[in-house]
Design an enzyme around this catalytic site. Structure first.
Site, PDB file in Angstrom:
ATOM      1  N   CYS A 225      33.929  29.945  44.539  1.00 46.78           N
ATOM      2  CA  CYS A 225      33.270  28.720  44.041  1.00 46.78           C
ATOM      3  C   CYS A 225      31.788  28.729  44.404  1.00 46.78           C
ATOM      4  O   CYS A 225      31.387  28.170  45.430  1.00 46.78           O
ATOM      5  CB  CYS A 225      33.943  27.486  44.625  1.00 46.78           C
ATOM      6  SG  CYS A 225      35.643  27.296  44.135  1.00 46.78           S
TER       7      CYS A 225
ATOM      8  N   GLU B 160      45.871  44.152  20.634  1.00 48.27           N
ATOM      9  CA  GLU B 160      45.743  44.062  22.090  1.00 48.27           C
ATOM     10  C   GLU B 160      46.100  45.416  22.692  1.00 48.27           C
ATOM     11  O   GLU B 160      47.041  46.085  22.242  1.00 48.27           O
ATOM     12  CB  GLU B 160      46.667  42.973  22.634  1.00 48.27           C
ATOM     13  CG  GLU B 160      46.785  42.906  24.138  1.00 48.27           C
ATOM     14  CD  GLU B 160      45.450  42.661  24.833  1.00 48.27           C
ATOM     15  OE1 GLU B 160      45.133  43.432  25.753  1.00 48.27           O
ATOM     16  OE2 GLU B 160      44.730  41.726  24.442  1.00 48.27           O
TER      17      GLU B 160
ATOM     18  N   TYR C   9      41.681  41.427  20.492  1.00 46.61           N
ATOM     19  CA  TYR C   9      41.862  41.143  21.919  1.00 46.61           C
ATOM     20  C   TYR C   9      42.774  39.912  22.058  1.00 46.61           C
ATOM     21  O   TYR C   9      42.444  38.942  22.735  1.00 46.61           O
ATOM     22  CB  TYR C   9      40.520  40.897  22.617  1.00 46.61           C
ATOM     23  CG  TYR C   9      39.448  41.901  22.281  1.00 46.61           C
ATOM     24  CD1 TYR C   9      39.340  43.108  22.967  1.00 46.61           C
ATOM     25  CD2 TYR C   9      38.517  41.657  21.267  1.00 46.61           C
ATOM     26  CE1 TYR C   9      38.355  44.032  22.665  1.00 46.61           C
ATOM     27  CE2 TYR C   9      37.522  42.578  20.954  1.00 46.61           C
ATOM     28  CZ  TYR C   9      37.454  43.759  21.652  1.00 46.61           C
ATOM     29  OH  TYR C   9      36.467  44.664  21.347  1.00 46.61           O
TER      30      TYR C   9
ATOM     31  N   CYS D  32      36.359  22.241  49.819  1.00 48.66           N
ATOM     32  CA  CYS D  32      36.823  23.434  50.517  1.00 48.66           C
ATOM     33  C   CYS D  32      35.920  23.756  51.706  1.00 48.66           C
ATOM     34  O   CYS D  32      34.698  23.877  51.549  1.00 48.66           O
ATOM     35  CB  CYS D  32      36.850  24.626  49.563  1.00 48.66           C
ATOM     36  SG  CYS D  32      37.375  26.156  50.361  1.00 48.66           S
TER      37      CYS D  32
ATOM     38  N   CYS E  55      33.675  34.900  27.321  1.00 50.18           N
ATOM     39  CA  CYS E  55      33.629  34.458  28.720  1.00 50.18           C
ATOM     40  C   CYS E  55      32.347  34.919  29.407  1.00 50.18           C
ATOM     41  O   CYS E  55      32.186  34.715  30.608  1.00 50.18           O
ATOM     42  CB  CYS E  55      34.856  34.960  29.478  1.00 50.18           C
ATOM     43  SG  CYS E  55      35.051  36.756  29.461  1.00 50.18           S
TER      44      CYS E  55
ATOM     45  N   CYS F 252      43.682  26.555  48.324  1.00 54.20           N
ATOM     46  CA  CYS F 252      42.542  26.619  47.420  1.00 54.20           C
ATOM     47  C   CYS F 252      42.626  25.404  46.513  1.00 54.20           C
ATOM     48  O   CYS F 252      43.644  25.198  45.838  1.00 54.20           O
ATOM     49  CB  CYS F 252      42.556  27.901  46.589  1.00 54.20           C
ATOM     50  SG  CYS F 252      41.278  27.927  45.297  1.00 54.20           S
TER      51      CYS F 252
END
Length: 596
Positions: A84, A365, A344, A75, A448, A167
């Site tokens: 990124c 959720e 979740y 990119c 995450c 992208c």
């Protein structure tokens, strides 16, 4: 002694490490530099952008010696774009960095021993191809200085759009879709949204693709409906809508086109109101179960199909998601008899993966549309042992646990397995506390953010659990983000002995008064909080101490420091070295409260 630097100074530095945001880290005369766009192994000239007493932030000005780990990014915008952060680092080194990032956070923030983590941590699972892996992209729409419509991505930490329709992390179709929308807006003078003024029509463009099915969804986020020139029908939301739909429908795989109405002055992209203007309200994708014990992780033949709406939470990397969820299934250790919670749960992806091998699954959720999708996905896959609840996990779970023990759903108060896949901020304290009280045999934690993961793991392990397995899965190539999956097991005694004791007076009996006296002696000590230490120091010494100073002193004494309110955030930055008098005051407080 550290040399003092100021903004705009040029410094030559060798890059020795990588920071949490992907920046290169180097030292010069004991002074720490965080250099944006530098790669470990580089020797660079860097310009100071922000200077502190012992460290500074800088940006790469000139590459003097390229690192052997440096590679040419695909990119052309990677340095300006905030997406990124580590595209200039070769992929093997990216995986090594992410593996080490997870390990370090578990040790530094979670307070776990190095040997303990090394014993249970498996190698990171990388991608076969770390480009074109994203099934979802959200593009802001704006206007350049010449008044032309542009779309692309925001520059790092700004709301300035870098114009680009390409992208390399997203699917190839994104470029064609964006060019059609830009051309339509230019042709019919449709204004882009202006954040500062709160005016204009088109705010964002959401594109999703089902990798297994090839189905494509486009959702145009608009600043409310409007009538006037170009609106041929009452149902139109975009000027000359039929012409736009005619162009979009020619793209192979186009399945759904919708608008999301968002009139709020907010950074939230999607509005609450969605209207399908062409095709289906959803697209579909397939997730396969993989054998994670075999080389190459081959598919087992089992699969699930999912309906995905514009608001659905669905992992952005479907190939790696199959591996991640297959690991969750393996870690859960199901035999068909288990009852479990999936917190979740999104659109029920993990829930339905587990339901095939469990007796009963309950998903929770907060987003109502996601729960509707989860129930529809259960029906379409012929699964009847999964139920779903709308609400916050930290409210639903405690409420369920607090029900009467005579309730017909008693099994759910003490499940065999709990799976959690929380947002980046991690699990709520009330949720963690209830999980500990429910005492499931196993907990599978999908995260995450390994920093908040480490914080939550410490709480769970202090509550009677131990880490059995750790594995990172690279879902987000060329970025600093990484998924981690953890298996925790409830601690159980190595052996059991039976002892018969008689209480009362007389030979061979234990007096009750003696039991009471010993109980007083062995009462657990109250928890010593950081606030108690701060209040003690201020009252005795007349000055205040920051929680980061307390954490640093505790760390230097070999004590865990997870109780600091800002411990996770503080450890993302250079450690604060407390002055000598504050070290002595904090140490005195720790002695006073019998912590040491």
């Amino acid at each position: 002694m550290c040399q003092h630097y100021k903004k705009n100074d040029i410094v030559t530095v060798s890059i020795e490490d990588i920071g949490t945001d992907g920046e290169g880290i180097g030292k010069t005369d004991g002074f720490i530099l965080f250099v944006k766009d530098a790669v470990v192994g580089d020797v660079v000239e860097a310009r100071i952008t922000k200077a502190k007493k012992q460290y500074a932030y800088a940006r790469l000005e000139k590459l003097l010696t390229a690192s052997p780990f440096r590679t040419d990014p695909r990119c052309p915008h990677y340095r300006q774009c905030g997406g990124c952060q580590i595209q200039a680092l070769n992929y093997e080194k990216q995986l090594e960095y992410k593996q080490q990032k997870v390990r370090n956070n578990l040790i530094r923030i979670g307070g776990f021993k190095e040997s303990e983590i090394d014993r249970v941590m498996d190698p990171i699972i990388g991608m076969e191809e770390p480009y074109r892996y994203r099934n979802k992209a959200q593009y802001p729409v704006g206007t350049d200085r010449e008044g032309h419509v542009v779309t692309g991505f925001y520059a790092g930490r700004t709301h300035t759009i870098i114009p680009s329709t390409e992208c390399y992390l997203g699917v190839a179709e994104n470029k064609e879709i964006l060019e059609i929308l830009i051309a339509h807006m230019e042709k019919y003078n449709i204004p882009a949204y202006d954040e500062a003024a709160g005016k204009g029509l088109v705010r964002h463009i959401l594109i999703r693709k089902g990798f297994a099915t090839g189905e494509i969804m486009v959702c145009v986020v608009i600043n409310g409906g409007c009538q006037g020139q170009g609106f041929s029908q009452k149902e139109d939301y975009i000027p000359y809508q039929s012409a736009l739909l005619s162009d979009l429908s020619k793209i192979s795989g186009m399945t759904s086109v919708s608008v999301s109405i968002n009139t709020e002055r907010t950074n939230v992209i999607m509005g609450k109101e969605i209207h399908t203007i062409w095709g289906s309200p959803v697209i579909h994708d397939v997730i396969h179960v993989r054998d994670m014990g075999q080389e190459g992780f081959p598919c087992t033949g089992q699969k699930l199909i999912f309906a995905i709406s514009p608001l659905s939470f669905y992992q952005v990397n479907p190939v790696q998601t199959e591996k991640l969820y297959s690991l969750a299934l393996e870690y859960a250790g199901l035999t068909g008899r288990e009852v479990l919670w999936d917190l979740y749960c999104g659109i029920g992806t993990i829930s339905l993966f587990l339901a095939a091998k469990a007796r009963q699954v309950c998903g929770v959720e907060i987003i109502p549309q996601a729960i509707e999708d989860a129930r529809a996905n259960a029906r379409s896959n012929g699964i009847d042992n999964a139920s779903f609840y709308v609400g916050k996990a930290e409210e639903i779970l405690p409420a369920f646990y607090g029900k009467s023990q005579e309730d017909e759903q008693e099994d759910l108060r003490h499940p065999d397995v709990i799976v959690v896949d929380p947002p980046r901020k991690g699990c709520d304290g009330a949720c963690l506390d209830t999980m500990i009280r429910m005492q499931p045999i196993r907990i599978v934690y999908v995260s995450c953010d390994s920093a908040t993961l480490a914080r939550d793991l410490r709480i769970l392990c202090d509550g009677g659990y131990e880490i059995k397995k750790v594995r990172a899965v690279d879902q987000f190539g060329h970025t600093v983000h990484v998924e981690t999956i953890i298996l925790l097991s409830h601690k159980s005694p190595d052996s059991v002995i039976n002892v018969t004791v008689e209480f009362g007076e007389g030979e061979g009996k234990v007096p009750l008064d003696a039991i009471a006296e010993r109980a007083k002696k062995y009462q657990p000590k109250p928890k010593i909080t950081y606030k108690m230490i701060q209040e003690y120091v201020e009252k005795k010494y007349g000055f205040k101490v920051h929680t980061a100073y307390i954490a640093e002193v505790k760390r230097s004494l070999g004590l865990t420091m997870y109780g600091a309110p800002n411990a996770v955030e503080e450890l993302k930055y250079p450690r604060k070295r407390p002055p000598k008098e504050k070290v002595e005051a904090i140490t005195d407080a720790l002695k006073y409260f019998e912590v040491i």
